[in-house]
Design a protein around this motif. Structure first.
Motif, PDB file in Angstrom:
ATOM      1  N   LYS A  20      19.005  12.155   0.996  1.00 52.49           N
ATOM      2  CA  LYS A  20      19.640  11.690   2.233  1.00 52.49           C
ATOM      3  C   LYS A  20      21.166  11.733   2.092  1.00 52.49           C
ATOM      4  O   LYS A  20      21.691  11.623   0.976  1.00 52.49           O
ATOM      5  CB  LYS A  20      19.153  10.276   2.578  1.00 52.49           C
ATOM      6  N   ALA A  78       8.799  10.286  -2.670  1.00 50.41           N
ATOM      7  CA  ALA A  78       9.771   9.295  -2.168  1.00 50.41           C
ATOM      8  C   ALA A  78       9.443   7.867  -2.599  1.00 50.41           C
ATOM      9  O   ALA A  78      10.266   6.972  -2.434  1.00 50.41           O
ATOM     10  CB  ALA A  78       9.829   9.358  -0.639  1.00 50.41           C
ATOM     11  N   GLY A  79       8.252   7.653  -3.132  1.00 47.37           N
ATOM     12  CA  GLY A  79       7.850   6.302  -3.530  1.00 47.37           C
ATOM     13  C   GLY A  79       8.188   6.058  -4.989  1.00 47.37           C
ATOM     14  O   GLY A  79       7.974   6.921  -5.838  1.00 47.37           O
ATOM     15  N   LEU A  99       5.371   0.924   7.249  1.00 44.78           N
ATOM     16  CA  LEU A  99       6.541   1.784   6.999  1.00 44.78           C
ATOM     17  C   LEU A  99       6.181   3.111   6.346  1.00 44.78           C
ATOM     18  O   LEU A  99       7.043   3.981   6.241  1.00 44.78           O
ATOM     19  CB  LEU A  99       7.559   1.075   6.090  1.00 44.78           C
ATOM     20  N   ALA A 100       4.950   3.268   5.852  1.00 46.40           N
ATOM     21  CA  ALA A 100       4.611   4.511   5.147  1.00 46.40           C
ATOM     22  C   ALA A 100       4.798   5.690   6.087  1.00 46.40           C
ATOM     23  O   ALA A 100       4.304   5.686   7.211  1.00 46.40           O
ATOM     24  CB  ALA A 100       3.169   4.459   4.652  1.00 46.40           C
ATOM     25  N   ALA A 132      -2.697   3.952  -2.619  1.00 48.95           N
ATOM     26  CA  ALA A 132      -3.684   4.543  -1.707  1.00 48.95           C
ATOM     27  C   ALA A 132      -2.972   5.302  -0.599  1.00 48.95           C
ATOM     28  O   ALA A 132      -1.786   5.078  -0.326  1.00 48.95           O
ATOM     29  CB  ALA A 132      -4.554   3.438  -1.103  1.00 48.95           C
ATOM     30  N   ASN A 156      20.039   5.106  11.599  1.00 51.19           N
ATOM     31  CA  ASN A 156      20.071   5.556  10.197  1.00 51.19           C
ATOM     32  C   ASN A 156      20.393   4.416   9.248  1.00 51.19           C
ATOM     33  O   ASN A 156      21.453   3.801   9.363  1.00 51.19           O
ATOM     34  CB  ASN A 156      21.179   6.605  10.020  1.00 51.19           C
ATOM     35  N   ILE A 163       0.880  -1.183   0.000  1.00 53.16           N
ATOM     36  CA  ILE A 163       0.000   0.000   0.000  1.00 53.16           C
ATOM     37  C   ILE A 163       0.911   1.225   0.000  1.00 53.16           C
ATOM     38  O   ILE A 163       1.715   1.392   0.927  1.00 53.16           O
ATOM     39  CB  ILE A 163      -0.900   0.030   1.253  1.00 53.16           C
ATOM     40  N   ASP A 164       0.816   2.028  -1.036  1.00 60.25           N
ATOM     41  CA  ASP A 164       1.715   3.184  -1.124  1.00 60.25           C
ATOM     42  C   ASP A 164       1.027   4.307  -1.890  1.00 60.25           C
ATOM     43  O   ASP A 164       0.392   4.059  -2.917  1.00 60.25           O
ATOM     44  CB  ASP A 164       3.037   2.769  -1.817  1.00 60.25           C
ATOM     45  N   LYS A 165       1.187   5.521  -1.378  1.00 58.13           N
ATOM     46  CA  LYS A 165       0.574   6.686  -2.034  1.00 58.13           C
ATOM     47  C   LYS A 165       1.431   7.160  -3.209  1.00 58.13           C
ATOM     48  O   LYS A 165       0.998   7.984  -4.004  1.00 58.13           O
ATOM     49  CB  LYS A 165       0.458   7.806  -0.977  1.00 58.13           C
ATOM     50  N   LEU A 166       2.652   6.653  -3.289  1.00 58.17           N
ATOM     51  CA  LEU A 166       3.614   7.080  -4.306  1.00 58.17           C
ATOM     52  C   LEU A 166       3.834   8.594  -4.244  1.00 58.17           C
ATOM     53  O   LEU A 166       3.561   9.323  -5.201  1.00 58.17           O
ATOM     54  CB  LEU A 166       3.200   6.615  -5.707  1.00 58.17           C
TER      55      LEU A 166
HETATM   56  N1  LIG Z   1      15.600   5.672   6.445  1.00 53.03           N
HETATM   57  C1  LIG Z   1      16.003   5.611   7.690  1.00 53.03           C
HETATM   58  O1  LIG Z   1      17.194   5.737   7.972  1.00 53.03           O
HETATM   59  C2  LIG Z   1      15.012   5.341   8.801  1.00 53.03           C
HETATM   60  C3  LIG Z   1      15.491   5.226  10.089  1.00 53.03           C
HETATM   61  C4  LIG Z   1      14.589   4.946  11.108  1.00 53.03           C
HETATM   62  C5  LIG Z   1      13.243   4.759  10.826  1.00 53.03           C
HETATM   63  N2  LIG Z   1      12.788   4.902   9.559  1.00 53.03           N
HETATM   64  C6  LIG Z   1      11.346   4.705   9.325  1.00 53.03           C
HETATM   65  O2  LIG Z   1      11.198   3.643   8.400  1.00 53.03           O
HETATM   66  C7  LIG Z   1      10.087   3.871   7.556  1.00 53.03           C
HETATM   67  C8  LIG Z   1      10.527   3.821   6.101  1.00 53.03           C
HETATM   68  O3  LIG Z   1      11.537   4.795   5.891  1.00 53.03           O
HETATM   69  P1  LIG Z   1      12.142   5.046   4.436  1.00 53.03           P
HETATM   70  O4  LIG Z   1      13.465   5.657   4.618  1.00 53.03           O
HETATM   71  O5  LIG Z   1      11.985   3.829   3.622  1.00 53.03           O
HETATM   72  O6  LIG Z   1      11.114   6.165   3.900  1.00 53.03           O
HETATM   73  P2  LIG Z   1      10.882   6.694   2.421  1.00 53.03           P
HETATM   74  O7  LIG Z   1      10.620   8.155   2.553  1.00 53.03           O
HETATM   75  O8  LIG Z   1      11.960   6.229   1.511  1.00 53.03           O
HETATM   76  O9  LIG Z   1       9.537   5.947   1.972  1.00 53.03           O
HETATM   77  C9  LIG Z   1       8.288   6.247   2.496  1.00 53.03           C
HETATM   78  C10 LIG Z   1       7.226   5.586   1.618  1.00 53.03           C
HETATM   79  O10 LIG Z   1       5.938   5.872   2.190  1.00 53.03           O
HETATM   80  C11 LIG Z   1       5.053   6.276   1.145  1.00 53.03           C
HETATM   81  N3  LIG Z   1       4.046   7.194   1.732  1.00 53.03           N
HETATM   82  C12 LIG Z   1       4.253   8.437   2.239  1.00 53.03           C
HETATM   83  N4  LIG Z   1       3.094   8.970   2.672  1.00 53.03           N
HETATM   84  C13 LIG Z   1       2.129   8.035   2.448  1.00 53.03           C
HETATM   85  C14 LIG Z   1       0.739   7.984   2.699  1.00 53.03           C
HETATM   86  N5  LIG Z   1       0.078   9.021   3.252  1.00 53.03           N
HETATM   87  N6  LIG Z   1       0.057   6.859   2.354  1.00 53.03           N
HETATM   88  C15 LIG Z   1       0.694   5.798   1.791  1.00 53.03           C
HETATM   89  N7  LIG Z   1       2.024   5.809   1.518  1.00 53.03           N
HETATM   90  C16 LIG Z   1       2.725   6.905   1.842  1.00 53.03           C
HETATM   91  C17 LIG Z   1       5.951   6.968   0.137  1.00 53.03           C
HETATM   92  O11 LIG Z   1       5.349   7.019  -1.156  1.00 53.03           O
HETATM   93  C18 LIG Z   1       7.198   6.097   0.182  1.00 53.03           C
HETATM   94  O12 LIG Z   1       7.102   5.014  -0.716  1.00 53.03           O
HETATM   95  C19 LIG Z   1       9.509   5.223   7.965  1.00 53.03           C
HETATM   96  O13 LIG Z   1       8.426   4.993   8.832  1.00 53.03           O
HETATM   97  C20 LIG Z   1      10.652   5.905   8.700  1.00 53.03           C
HETATM   98  O14 LIG Z   1      10.169   6.785   9.680  1.00 53.03           O
HETATM   99  C21 LIG Z   1      13.640   5.191   8.540  1.00 53.03           C
END
Ligand SMILES: NC(=O)c1ccc[n+]([C@@H]2O[C@H](COP(=O)([O-])OP(=O)(O)OC[C@H]3O[C@@H](n4cnc5c(N)ncnc54)[C@H](O)[C@@H]3O)[C@@H](O)[C@H]2O)c1
Length: 338
Positions: free
Chosen positions: A185, A32-33, A73-74, A50, A175, A26-29
Motif C-alpha cells: 500500500k 496479507a494476514g 473485515l476479511a 479458516a 483510505n 477467523i482468518d485464512k492467513l
Molecule cells: N485498508 C483500507 O484503507 C480500507 C479502506 C476501506 C475499507 N477497507 C476494508 O476493510 C477490511 C479490512 O481491510 P485491510 O486493509 O485490513 O485488509 P488486509 O488485506 O490487510 O487484511 C485482510 C485479512 O483478511 C484475511 N482473508 C482474506 N481472504 C480470506 C478468506 N477467504 N477467509 C478468511 N480470511 C481471509 C487475510 O488473511 C487478512 O488477514 C476489508 O474488508 C477492506 O475492504 C479497507
C-alpha cells in the motif's frame, strides 16, 4: 471477527483485547494476514484459521463461539491485485460474505440480540470531481474489480437485512493508514523504498486525491457503530484529510529527511519517479462523516500531519515486523498494470 490478522482487523483485535473483550479471530492467513500483528495481545484472543467461503466451518464457528456480534473485515483488499487477478476478489469478497451471512442468519434465529457489522469502502461510490463529498445516499458506481466486489458484498448485506430481517450495520470508510500496514500500500511502500533508496513510484501525475484516516480512529468508529448504530443503516467514516498522492509522498519524504536523513544529505523526494497510471484510476474520494459525528458523536483524534508522523516513526522502530515481509513476501514490485 473475520480478517483479524490483516491491517485494520489486527488494530481492532488489539483494541478489543485491551478492553478485555473475548475475541475469536477467523482468518485464512493469506499473504496479507499476519499473526505477528497480534503479538502485543498474544494469549488474549482465539484464532481459527479458516476460509470464510467454507460454510461448514463458519456454521461451526458460530455454534462453538456464540458471538454477540461479528465484525466482518476479511477481504482481498488491494486494488492493484484485483486488476491482475479478480477471481479471488469475487470469491472472498462476494461468495465469502454470502457464506458468512447464511451462517449468521441461522445463528441469529436463535440469538435475537446478535448483530452483523460489515466493513466496506468509500470506493463503492465511484469517483468525485474537484468538489463534493460521498454521503450515505450517494449512488454506487464502482470502477475496479475490488470496489465492484465490495459493492456486491454491501448489497448482499442489505439484502439479508431487507429480506430476512438480519440486524446489520455497514460502514464505508476512506483510505486507512498507520502501523502494521502491508507494504504493497502507498504509505508503507514509500517509507520502505526511501529506506532502500529505491525509486518512489507515483501513478500518473500524482494528482489523485484520497481522504486519509488513521487506523485507530477508524477502530473507534467501528466500535461506536457496533455499540450505538441503528440496525439496517450505513455510516461513512472519514476525517476530512484529503491529500493528493504526490502530497502524501512528499510528506513522508520530509518526515524521513528529519528523522532519518540520508548520509549524503540529499532529500528523499529526489527519488520520486512518475510511472504509468493505474488503469481506471478514480480521481478523488472524499467522505462526509456528518452522520457518524452528529448521530454517534465520533471525532478523529489524529489529523494527517500527526498520524503520518506517528506512522513513519512506527516503521522506523519496528523493522522486526516489516523486515521479514519485505524480504520474503513482497519486495515492492509494481502490481496491477492491467
Ligand atoms: N485498508 C483500507 O484503507 C480500507 C479502506 C476501506 C475499507 N477497507 C476494508 O476493510 C477490511 C479490512 O481491510 P485491510 O486493509 O485490513 O485488509 P488486509 O488485506 O490487510 O487484511 C485482510 C485479512 O483478511 C484475511 N482473508 C482474506 N481472504 C480470506 C478468506 N477467504 N477467509 C478468511 N480470511 C481471509 C487475510 O488473511 C487478512 O488477514 C476489508 O474488508 C477492506 O475492504 C479497507
Amino acid at each position: 471477527m473475520t480478517g483479524g490478522c490483516g491491517f485494520i482487523g489486527s488494530a481492532l483485535v488489539r483494541h478489543l483485547c485491551r478492553e478485555g473483550r473475548d475475541v475469536l479471530v477467523i482468518d485464512k492467513l493469506t499473504y496479507a494476514g499476519n499473526v505477528e500483528s497480534l503479538k502485543e495481545v498474544e494469549g488474549k484472543y482465539t484464532l481459527l484459521k479458516a476460509d470464510i467461503c467454507d460454510q461448514a466451518a463458519m456454521d461451526r464457528a458460530f455454534e462453538d463461539f456464540q458471538p454477540d456480534t461479528i465484525f466482518h473485515l476479511a477481504a482481498e483488499s488491494h486494488v492493484d491485485r484485483s486488476i491482475d487477478g479478480p477471481g479471488e476478489f469475487i470469491r472472498t469478497n462476494i461468495v465469502g460474505t454470502a457464506t458468512l451471512l447464511q451462517a449468521a442468519l441461522k445463528y441469529w434465529r436463535t440469538h435475537p440480540d446478535f448483530r452483523f457489522q460489515h466493513i466496506s469502502t468509500d470506493e463503492v461510490y465511484g469517483t468525485l470531481g474537484a468538489d463534493g463529498y460521498f454521503t450515505e445516499s450517494t449512488p454506487y458506481s464502482p470502477h475496479s474489480p475490488y470496489s465492484a466486489s465490495k459493492a456486491s458484498s454491501d448489497h448482499l448485506v442489505r439484502a439479508w437485512h431487507d429480506t430476512y430481517g438480519l440486524p446489520v450495520l455497514i460502514t464505508n470508510c476512506s483510505n486507512n493508514y498507520g502501523p502494521y500496514h502491508f507494504p504493497e500500500k502507498l504509505i508503507p511502500l514509500i517509507i520502505l523504498n526511501c529506506l532502500d533508496l529505491k525509486p518512489l513510484p507515483v501513478y500518473g501525475q500524482g494528482a489523485n486525491v484520497r481522504d486519509w484516516l488513521y487506523v485507530d480512529d477508524h477502530v473507534k468508529a467501528l466500535c461506536l457503530v457496533n455499540e450505538k448504530g441503528v440496525s439496517g443503516e450505513t455510516y461513512n467514516v472519514g476525517g476530512h484529510n484529503e491529500r493528493t498522492n504526490l502530497e502524501v509522498v512528499k510528506t513522508v519524504c520530509a518526515i524521513l529527511d528529519d528523522l532519518r536523513p540520508r548520509k549524503d544529505s540529499t532529500k528523499y523526494e529526489t527519488l520520486i519517479t512518475y510511472v504509468k497510471d493505474r488503469p481506471g484510476h478514480d480521481l478523488r474520494y472524499a467522505i462526509d462523516p456528518a452522520k457518524l459525528m452528529d448521530k454517534l458523536g465520533w471525532r478523529p483524534e489524529e489529523n494527517f500531519e500527526s498520524g503520518i508522523r506517528k506512522t513513519v516513526k512506527w516503521y522506523l522502530d519496528n523493522e522486526w515486523w516489516w523486515g521479514p515481509i519485505h524480504r520474503n513476501k513482497y519486495g515492492g514490485e509494481r502490481l496491477g498494470k492491467g
